[in-house]
Design an enzyme around this catalytic site. Structure first.
Site, PDB file in Angstrom:
ATOM      1  N   ASP A  31      -0.711  15.686   5.186  1.00 17.49           N
ATOM      2  CA  ASP A  31      -0.664  14.966   3.705  1.00 17.49           C
ATOM      3  C   ASP A  31       0.038  15.967   2.051  1.00 17.49           C
ATOM      4  O   ASP A  31      -1.080  16.855   2.332  1.00 17.49           O
ATOM      5  CB  ASP A  31      -1.975  14.045   3.853  1.00 17.49           C
ATOM      6  CG  ASP A  31      -1.886  12.713   3.078  1.00 17.49           C
ATOM      7  OD1 ASP A  31      -1.679  11.930   3.249  1.00 17.49           O
ATOM      8  OD2 ASP A  31      -2.106  13.191   1.655  1.00 17.49           O
ATOM      9  N   THR A  81       5.535   2.683   1.619  1.00 16.43           N
ATOM     10  CA  THR A  81       6.564   2.230   0.563  1.00 16.43           C
ATOM     11  C   THR A  81       6.195   1.059  -0.204  1.00 16.43           C
ATOM     12  O   THR A  81       6.239  -0.415   0.686  1.00 16.43           O
ATOM     13  CB  THR A  81       8.169   1.810   1.783  1.00 16.43           C
ATOM     14  OG1 THR A  81       7.196   1.016   2.798  1.00 16.43           O
ATOM     15  CG2 THR A  81       8.549   3.308   2.434  1.00 16.43           C
ATOM     16  N   THR A 116       7.323   0.883   6.175  1.00 17.98           N
ATOM     17  CA  THR A 116       8.156  -0.584   5.812  1.00 17.98           C
ATOM     18  C   THR A 116       8.955  -0.260   5.460  1.00 17.98           C
ATOM     19  O   THR A 116       9.431  -0.404   4.030  1.00 17.98           O
ATOM     20  CB  THR A 116       7.635  -1.678   5.791  1.00 17.98           C
ATOM     21  OG1 THR A 116       5.458  -1.757   6.639  1.00 17.98           O
ATOM     22  CG2 THR A 116       7.523  -3.142   5.599  1.00 17.98           C
ATOM     23  N   CYS A 256       1.059  -4.841   2.123  1.00 16.85           N
ATOM     24  CA  CYS A 256       2.179  -5.574   3.052  1.00 16.85           C
ATOM     25  C   CYS A 256       2.389  -7.044   2.818  1.00 16.85           C
ATOM     26  O   CYS A 256       3.976  -7.224   2.471  1.00 16.85           O
ATOM     27  CB  CYS A 256       1.227  -5.427   4.465  1.00 16.85           C
ATOM     28  SG  CYS A 256       0.691  -3.955   5.305  1.00 16.85           S
TER      29      CYS A 256
END
Length: 424
Positions: A31, A81, A116, A256
């Site tokens: 990361d 994303t 995603t 989401c």
């Protein structure tokens, strides 16, 4: 399985993936956030997704040094994303991760994306960056796959290992390898998608379907409010039919449901199709914060409660219950609307990190001791603490005050005679 593994991006998605693999395999956990890496090395996960003991038991080398990825040949990319302020896909983190991975790519490596995206993004947006950064040719020197993430923050029942994993690969041979790797840890098994675009599309419609259904419930809630009936009562009655889908109204935020549909609509419009139903659902859900705030003001005025300079207690700031995730929460939109009407808003959250709340939204979270009696209390997020301690928090509402229950968690037996309650 004799692959050397790495996970790039150790957030709500990447860390559970790394830990699951780390139970059986040696994993490099990468990361770019140095502070995050330091915390994970000490056994602390600020997302509360992984317990300290599980974190320490997993065989993971936590690092911010991209050179550590050179010794791996199966790299999972699980970075955010998001969307920008214009509700357009922001692939910046994904493309930057692809650049990082490409710069240390070795021949024969398989790169699997979990972030995603819209159908086509892996092959059309990410692969060219991997090729340019590595100098290798996709499908010959290295290979790609896509396996959509299904991590549900705060959910301890539906976990990485217990949810069927959709997998896809650039070639049939690569698909078999990817299926074997994921199958080594995912107890629920894998589903082999026909190709990468199919897997990308499957992911993005999962949350789009939920978004549209919740939008219908939100529109019904507005209608029933005008009719003068309780939406919760209506849904309970309708829910007795065997094929009635049990969705409920509410604020739709998070990383989401409130984001993924915009990835699909972006691609559709790029191809010349205007997606009417999906965008209509998005408009309804994005406008619910304004509707809730205006309803609060109307109810206050109807009961003769002053608005300007009065104080409102709001319980919950995160985007969903029992989770510290503040990303894209719609509760902040309710708060901002109330502040514009001249109200002082005091915010409490049983799960959120006060430092993150301050950094993200300039909100000073209050402790239990900082909350005082007010005319208005808003139960914005149904954290378990608020469910279990209804009476404690309802005691902070004046005898003639109003309670606004957005997710239907208030027990009526604790209401005082002259108090009123408004449900979404």
């Amino acid at each position: 399985m004799n692959r050397s593994m790495a996970v790039v991006g150790l957030g709500y998605v990447g860390l559970p993936v790394a830990v699951s693999f780390g139970k059986k395999h040696e994993v490099v956990g990468f990361d770019i956030n140095v502070n995050r890496i330091d915390e994970l090395k000490k056994g602390y996960d600020r997302t509360n997704e992984i317990k300290g003991d599980d974190l320490k038991k997993a065989n993971i080398k936590f690092t911010s040094d991209k050179n550590d990825l050179q010794n791996t040949d199966f790299i999972i990319v699980a970075v955010p994303t998001p969307i920008n302020k214009n509700n357009q896909p922001d692939l910046t983190p994904l493309l930057a991760a692809s650049e990082t991975v490409g710069s240390v790519l070795t021949q024969g490596t398989i790169v699997v994306y979990e972030s995603t995206v819209y159908p086509g993004a892996t092959e059309e947006d990410c692969v060219p960056i991997l090729e340019r950064a590595s100098g290798f040719e996709s499908g010959k020197d290295f290979f790609v796959g896509y396996s959509p993430e299904r991590i549900n923050p705060g959910d301890k029942e539906h976990t990485f290992e217990t949810i069927t994993k959709v997998v896809s690969g650039q070639t049939p041979e690569v698909l078999e390898i990817i299926a074997e790797v994921y199958g080594s840890v995912v107890k629920a098994g894998v589903h082999k998608a026909a190709n990468i675009k199919v897997a990308e599309a499957a992911k993005v419609i999962e949350n789009t379907q939920r978004d549209v259904n919740i939008a219908l419930m939100n529109e019904l809630a507005v209608i029933f409010d005008k009719v003068g009936v309780n939406t919760k009562d209506v849904l309970e009655a309708a829910g007795t039919k065997w094929n009635f889908l049990k969705f409920s109204p509410g604020l739709v935020g998070g990383h989401c449901i409130g984001v993924d549909p915009y990835y699909l609509t972006h691609k559709a419009e790029e191809l010349g199709h205007h997606p009417e139903v999906i965008l209509a659902g998005r408009r309804i859900n994005d406008n619910m914060a304004t509707y809730i705030a205006s309803s609060i003001i109307k109810e206050m005025l109807k009961k003769g409660i002053s608005v300007v300079n009065n104080t409102v207690n709001v319980l919950g700031l995160t985007f969903k219950e029992n989770c510290p995730d503040l990303r894209n929460t719609k509760v902040i939109d309710v708060i901002r609307e109330l502040q514009e009407f001249g109200l002082n808003v005091r915010v409490h959250d049983a799960e959120a990190d006060p430092t993150e709340a301050k950094n993200y939204y300039d909100i000073d979270l209050k402790s239990d001791n900082d909350l005082f009696k007010t005319d208005v209390m808003v139960f914005a997020v149904p954290h378990e603490k608020y469910k279990k301690n209804n009476k404690k928090y309802l005691d902070l509402v004046n005898d003639k005050g109003i309670i606004f229950d957005i997710k239907g968690i208030v027990e009526n037996q604790y209401l005082k005679e002259e108090q009123t309650i408004w449900y979404l």
